[in-house]
Design a protein around this motif. Structure first.
Motif, mmCIF file in Angstrom:
data_model
loop_
_atom_site.group_PDB
_atom_site.id
_atom_site.type_symbol
_atom_site.label_atom_id
_atom_site.label_comp_id
_atom_site.label_asym_id
_atom_site.label_seq_id
_atom_site.Cartn_x
_atom_site.Cartn_y
_atom_site.Cartn_z
ATOM 1 N N GLU A 79 -35.228 87.753 50.310
ATOM 2 C CA GLU A 79 -35.636 86.636 51.423
ATOM 3 C C GLU A 79 -34.318 86.687 52.040
ATOM 4 O O GLU A 79 -34.015 86.427 53.116
ATOM 5 C CB GLU A 79 -36.018 85.422 50.641
ATOM 6 N N LYS A 83 -33.350 87.453 56.177
ATOM 7 C CA LYS A 83 -32.853 86.380 56.892
ATOM 8 C C LYS A 83 -31.555 87.025 57.667
ATOM 9 O O LYS A 83 -31.296 86.692 58.883
ATOM 10 C CB LYS A 83 -32.403 84.976 55.990
ATOM 11 N N GLU A 86 -32.712 89.378 60.216
ATOM 12 C CA GLU A 86 -33.154 88.938 61.262
ATOM 13 C C GLU A 86 -32.064 88.134 62.002
ATOM 14 O O GLU A 86 -32.133 88.298 63.381
ATOM 15 C CB GLU A 86 -34.245 87.571 60.894
ATOM 16 N N GLN A 87 -31.070 87.863 61.590
ATOM 17 C CA GLN A 87 -30.107 87.270 62.178
ATOM 18 C C GLN A 87 -29.218 88.443 63.111
ATOM 19 O O GLN A 87 -28.640 88.212 64.372
ATOM 20 C CB GLN A 87 -28.754 86.533 61.689
#
Length: 106
Positions: A79, A83, A86-87
């Protein structure tokens, strides 16, 4: 045209690009102005030279096989890694000029 392709053309004169794909600078000009069409073999040379798919050149979107490759790379991330990925994607998307994003929505 997308910013990555425009960057390529800003660093590669038309005559040099034409030579790389085996056509004349006049032919490139004619294609850009929609005076003539482009054959599949020539389109393939353009894509190989620019390092992009024909879908990207024509529609401004990555082909699904490339997206599938990205999906395979991220499917086993934690996870926290997702993240972070995605950033990175958000930063890259924000760096694309606004007009390129608007064209993709049409």
């Amino acid at each position: 045209m997308h910013s990555s392709i425009l960057l390529f053309f800003s660093t590669c004169p038309t005559h040099a690009f034409a030579e790389k794909i085996g056509v004349t600078p006049q032919f490139i000009s004619d294609v850009e102005r929609a005076v003539v069409g482009i054959s599949v073999p020539t389109l393939k040379k353009v894509c190989l030279t620019l390092g992009c798919s024909s879908d990207f050149l024509i529609f401004g979107k990555a082909d699904s096989s490339y997206l599938s490759s990205i999906t395979q790379k991220i499917q086993y991330m934690s996870e926290g890694q997702l993240k972070a990925a995605e950033q990175v994607i958000d930063i890259m998307a924000d760096s694309i000029p606004k007009n390129d994003k608007d064209k993709d929505k049409k």
